[in-house]
Structures are given as structure tokens and as C-alpha cells.
Design a protein around this motif. Structure first.
Motif, short mmCIF file in Angstrom:
data_model
loop_
_atom_site.label_atom_id
_atom_site.label_comp_id
_atom_site.label_asym_id
_atom_site.label_seq_id
_atom_site.Cartn_x
_atom_site.Cartn_y
_atom_site.Cartn_z
N SER A 158 47.16 90.37 3.68
CA SER A 158 46.64 91.04 4.38
C SER A 158 47.77 91.85 4.80
N HIS A 159 47.42 92.84 6.17
CA HIS A 159 48.91 94.10 6.31
C HIS A 159 50.00 92.73 7.24
N ASP A 160 49.33 91.62 8.17
CA ASP A 160 50.53 90.89 8.68
C ASP A 160 50.75 90.26 8.20
N LEU A 161 50.54 89.92 6.72
CA LEU A 161 50.93 88.66 6.14
C LEU A 161 52.21 89.62 5.37
N MET A 162 51.82 91.05 5.00
CA MET A 162 52.58 92.42 4.08
C MET A 162 53.67 91.72 5.26
#
Length: 614
Positions: free
Chosen positions: A281-285
């Protein structure tokens, strides 16, 4: 007043001293000045002074200015400035296509015209009074104008160097070996998707695919990366709700990749060492950037890349670090810029971080960068035609449904005016809306204006609920599957209550819906005829789902970004839709809709100029 001879002599001496200080010399000798005194009605001469029989006039030409008698050079300069001899002539270079540019003059100049006539590709349009030239002659015309720049007081507003040097390079055309793709994937690609593959290969696997929603950007991105499989591992950055879509597509069409080598990262502690394809996900990246850097991903796909519109955000900074190490990067977004050109910079920099230079250079050229009391303002627009050409030529490929799907069912947009006056709400609520509307119209600061709009928008939701529910009841009588988009929970809840009261089956997707639940709900709506309505949050369900079983899309509320609304419309109007789709916007007079609707039109016009809105 009567002046004595002594007083007159004193004043004469003072005048001479003033002239001496200014470096000016009197025209007449002292004796002649004494003899050139004339009578004046307001200043009678002393009786002791004899009136000369003849009045002596200065040696002055008719209509000559008095200042000319003291400084002829100054006057000559003033006259020449007045009549335009030293007036600055601005020459503006504008890009009109990938091969041609125009030069416009602020005032006529024979010398400039003579230069134009020497250029081989010259072309004059008498209607617009503009001169056009081929981009290959840009350096020639610029050098010739530079030679006469100072002599004829020219101000040249040239094209950026990076634009000219790029456009003067020959275009690259390459043949692609379709046999390098997995058979299942290559046989699935439609002709326009093959063209997207070619576009990505010609740009060495670094591009932005901005096709209209529902045209299979996922397939094109996987095809490009499948072509460069030797550069893997592959990192796919997407929204949490799109995890299943990517997994299913990879499993079905990239059969050469073992299932165990396709992983989805759910926490920062997950082991990713053996993953050939990693979905995150974008956030986890942004939270696991260092761990991802250690893996050295050679290929990256970033889905919904418009989430990286703020180059100062942590998620964008993480993506930038990963992109610099990757050989190939493909960005996917049906709406790369939600409302203004400044939102494109960070995405384009992931593809080529040296092309535009710094953000200041980009914003100065394309965002009409302004200095304000609050800092630099990059929310404007400028040279959008040039930006559109650069995007199309170097970075981005974009097709609409109308361009590539000639047999695509028609989409019709309608405005439904709600009569909120018939509903029972208090006079206090009416006055509250009027006050908010007046304050919003009178406020100039963009930050305060947006804050007021949010308040106005929230109050509008309460006022519209009875009328919206009444309209939903009328929709149920048609017995046709439809989608209802809203922004506020109170509106979503009200619509849900209507469906419950009529014992009609429905699905609901909002911010609290998990990824697994979304997939289950979508499948139910698509396959079960008993499910008549999908209640959807505009911000949570505008992307990543396919609901082609619906024929009508109803917007109970608006959103201030036209691209968000366009994405939401595409949930039903996309590949797989077999029936005409009707889009209905429910607007109420006297509410925030009166302010948001014109705002949407203005933003849409800007996106149209950059070629980012269908």
C-alpha cells in the motif's frame, strides 16, 4: 503687491544661483534680462521703474517648450520616449505544437520583420497577425534576434531550453517483440492497450499511463513490466482496496510467475526477501522505505499516482528514493492532476527528475508562480498548451473511452434540481445557509474560503436529506440497478434507511469497509439481481471497483474536485458495460451546490487545457 528695484534685483540673483546649482546657464545676458521685464496685472511694477517702450521676447520658436531653452538633450530624450523611439518591444515565443512555435510582437518593427523573412520555415497568418516557424529553426531565429536586441530595444521571452532541446531530438520508434510477454497476457491486450505497451517501451519503461478510468491500465502496466522481466523484482504500490485486483490479474495472466513469489506486504515486519513481485500500500511504502530500498527493486508500478501530488509529503519522498534506484517505473492514474498543474510535478519527477529542474522552475513556467504575503503561490496556471505538448510527447499517454471504444455505450449527464423549499426545515436553517453563502462569496483568502466551503457543504447535507430520500424512493419504483454516491455519513445513513424501510437489498462501501468486504459486496451487486442499489462514499469508493451491473449513477452530493467525480462515474461506465449509462447530479438551489458547481467547471477548464479531462 509692489516690488522695489532692490527686491527685484534680489530675486534675480536668487534665480541665477538656482540655475547655477542645476548646471544651467541663462539664455540672455544680465543686461538683457534687466531690459526684458514686462508688466503683469497681478504684480504691478514699482513707480520708480521705467516701463520699457518695447517688450523684449526671448528668442523662442513657436510652440517650443520652456524646458527646451535650458536643456535641449533632456527634451529630445523626453520627446523620443513619448513618441516610442525607445519603447520596449516584447517578443513572445509560444509553442503551438510539437513541431511549430509562434512569435508575437507587442509593437511593429521593420527590423524584426526583416529577421523573420530570412527564416526558411516562416509562415505569416494575417488573421491572428502572428508569425509561425518550425522548431528546427528556433536557434537560428533566436540568435538573429539577439544580435539586434539592444539596437532596437527588444525584450525576448524565449521558450525554455529543456523544451527546445527535447523537441529538436528525433522521435524514437521501436519494434516490440510481443513474444516476450506471457501468452495469456499478450492474447488479452486490445489494440489500444498494445499501443500503450509500445509507448512504454519507446520510453524505456518510464512513463505515465493516464487512460480514462475503465480502459485497463493494469493490463498495460503489467505488460510493460513483463517485457522487462529481466530487471525484476517488481514492486507494485497501490491502494489497500486494490490488493485483490492485482493479485487476481497477476495469477491469471502472468502464469510464468509462481504464486509463492507474489507477496502482499501487510506489516513492516513481513519478510520480503524471496518476493519476485511485491504488492504494497502507499502508506506502508512510506513507513518501510528503507526496507524496500535494501531489496533493490528494478521495476516499480505506482497505481493511483495522483496520491503523490504533494512533493513535500513523506509518501512522495519515499517514492522518489525508490524511483531513483529503479530502471523502470510506470505510473497509473486516470486523473493525474485533480485540479491544477502543480500536482503533476512530483509524478513527472519520478519518471525524469532532471527534465524540468526544480519545482520553482516548473511552477514559474506552468503554474504562474507568484510571491504573496504568505509565501510563494503555485496554484495558478500558465503556458498550458506547451505543458500539454510536453506531457504527450515525453511522459504520458492518455485515451478516453470515446477515443478507443467506438462501441462503448453512451454516457449521459443530467442535472436534477431538488425543490428543497417543499421540505420542512426551520427558518433558522435557511438564514444560516444565507449567511454562509454571503460570507463565502465575500472571502478572498483561499484558505479561509475553503474552510467556509466545508462548513457550508456540511450544512447543505442536512438540508438536502429529505429531498434526496424522496428522489431515492422514486428510483426504487423503476426497478433498475443504480449507484448512489454521497460524501457525508448522515446522507449515506439516510439513503440506507430508505432502502431498509422498503425491504430492498443493497450494498454499502465507505471508509470503514475492509478490502475483503469490498470484493464480497462488489461480487454480490454484480451477480445477484436482488441487489438493487449500491450506497457509496465519494472519497472511499471512487476507484478500484467495477459496478457495470448499474445503469444509473446518482450523486446525492458533490465534491470540489472534478476528477474525483469523473472517477466515480467510471465505476459503471467502463469496459464490460453493455447498456447506456445515465449520470444524475442532484443539486439544490440556495445551498453550497450553487458555489461548488461553478468551482467544478472552472477546475475542469484548467484540466481540459492540459489534456487531463475527458
Amino acid at each position: 503687491m509692489i516690488c522695489s528695484r532692490a527686491e527685484i534685483e534680489k530675486k534675480r540673483q536668487e534665480a541665477l544661483e538656482k540655475l547655477a546649482k542645476k548646471g544651467l546657464s541663462p539664455i540672455k545676458s544680465d543686461s538683457k534680462i534687466r531690459n526684458s521685464v514686462t508688466n503683469c496685472a497681478n504684480f504691478p511694477i514699482s513707480p520708480n521703474i521705467k516701463t520699457p517702450s518695447k517688450v523684449i521676447i526671448h528668442n523662442q520658436k513657436p510652440y517650443e517648450r520652456s524646458s527646451e531653452r535650458f536643456n535641449g538633450n533632456k527634451v529630445a530624450k523626453g520627446i523620443s520616449e513619448f513618441y516610442g523611439a525607445n519603447k520596449v518591444n516584447s517578443l513572445t515565443f509560444s509553442l503551438i505544437s510539437s513541431e511549430k512555435f509562434s512569435v508575437n510582437m507587442s509593437s511593429y518593427s521593420n527590423a524584426v520583420i526583416d529577421v523573420f523573412k530570412q527564416i526558411p520555415s516562416k509562415n505569416y497568418d494575417s488573421n491572428s497577425r502572428s508569425w509561425f516557424f518550425h522548431i528546427k529553426d528556433y536557434n537560428l531565429i533566436f540568435s538573429k534576434l539577439t544580435l539586434i536586441k539592444s539596437q532596437y530595444n527588444l525584450k525576448i521571452e524565449k521558450l525554455p531550453t529543456f523544451v527546445v532541446s527535447f523537441l529538436q531530438k528525433p522521435t524514437k520508434n521501436c519494434d516490440i517483440d510481443i513474444n516476450r510477454l506471457d501468452t495469456e497476457l499478450s492474447q488479452t491486450l486490445l489494440p489500444f492497450q498494445l499501443e500503450g505497451l509500445r509507448f512504454g517501451i519507446e520510453r524505456n519503461g518510464r512513463c505515465l499511463i493516464a487512460d480514462d478510468m475503465g480502459l485497463g491500465k493494469t493490463f498495460q502496466a503489467l505488460a510493460i513490466m513483463n517485457y522487462y522481466a529481466d530487471d525484476w523484482p517488481l514492486l507494485i504500490v497501490t491502494t489497500a482496496s486494490m490488493k485483490h485486483v492485482w493479485e487476481e490479474t497477476i495469477t491469471k495472466y502472468l502464469t510464468s510467475v509462481p504464486i509463492l513469489q507474489v507477496q502482499y506486504m501487510t506489516a513492516s515486519k513481513d519478510y520480503i526477501g524471496d518476493a519476485k513481485i511485491l504488492i504494497i500500500s502507499h502508506d506502508l511504502m512510506s513507513r518501510c522505505c528503507d526496507k524496500l530500498l535494501e531489496r533493490n527493486f528494478g521495476c516499480i508500478i505506482i497505481d493511483e499516482s495522483h496520491t503523490l501530488k504533494n512533493f513535500k509529503a513523506k509518501i512522495t519522498q519515499a517514492a522518489t528514493k525508490l524511483a531513483k534506484r529503479a530502471k523502470r517505473i510506470v505510473l497509473l492514474s486516470g486523473t493525474p492532476a485533480l485540479s491544477r498543474p502543480s500536482e503533476l510535478y512530483s509524478q513527472l519527477s519520478l519518471i525524469d527528475d532532471n527534465f524540468f529542474g526544480s519545482f520553482i522552475e516548473y511552477a514559474t513556467r506552468y503554474c504562474n508562480l507568484q510571491k504573496t504575503h504568505f509565501g510563494l503561490d503555485s496554484s495558478g496556471k500558465s503556458n498550458l498548451q506547451e505543458l500539454d505538448i510536453i506531457l504527450t510527447r515525453k511522459f504520458m499517454i492518455r485515451r478516453t473511452k470515446e477515443d478507443v471504444m467506438k462501441c462503448m455505450p453512451k454516457k449521459t449527464q443530467e442535472i436534477i434540481r431538488l425543490d428543497v423549499k417543499l421540505q420542512n426545515f426551520s427558518e433558522t436553517e435557511r438564514k444560516s445557509l444565507e449567511v454562509l453563502a454571503n460570507r463565502y462569496a465575500a472571502t478572498e483568502k483561499s484558505k479561509d474560503k475553503h474552510s467556509l466551503l466545508l462548513t457550508f457543504f456540511s450544512e447543505t447535507a442536512k438540508i438536502k436529506i429529505p429531498s434526496v430520500c424522496s428522489y431515492i424512493l422514486s428510483m426504487l419504483e423503476k426497478n433498475i440497478k443504480f449507484l448512489v454516491f454521497a460524501h457525508h455519513l448522515i446522507v449515506l445513513n439516510a439513503v440506507e434507511d430508505v432502502l431498509k424501510s422498503k425491504n430492498r437489498k443493497y450494498i454499502r462501501i465507505d471508509g470503514s469497509t475492509t478490502g475483503d468486504q469490498r470484493k464480497y459486496f462488489v461480487d454480490k451487486f454484480q451477480t445477484d439481481d436482488n441487489y438493487i442499489c449500491a450506497i457509496l462514499s465519494i472519497t472511499a469508493a471512487n476507484a478500484g471497483i467495477t459496478l457495470t451491473a448499474a445503469q444509473i449513477v446518482v450523486f446525492a452530493e458533490l465534491h470540489w474536485n472534478p476528477s474525483i467525480l469523473s472517477q466515480a462515474e467510471a465505476r459503471a461506465h467502463r469496459i464490460g458495460q453493455e447498456n447506456p449509462v445515465i449520470i444524475q447530479y442532484l443539486l439544490a438551489h440556495g445551498t453550497a451546490d450553487d458555489s461548488i458547481w461553478p468551482l467544478l467547471q472552472s477546475k475542469q477548464d484548467i484540466l481540459n487545457e492540459v489534456g487531463l479531462y475527458g
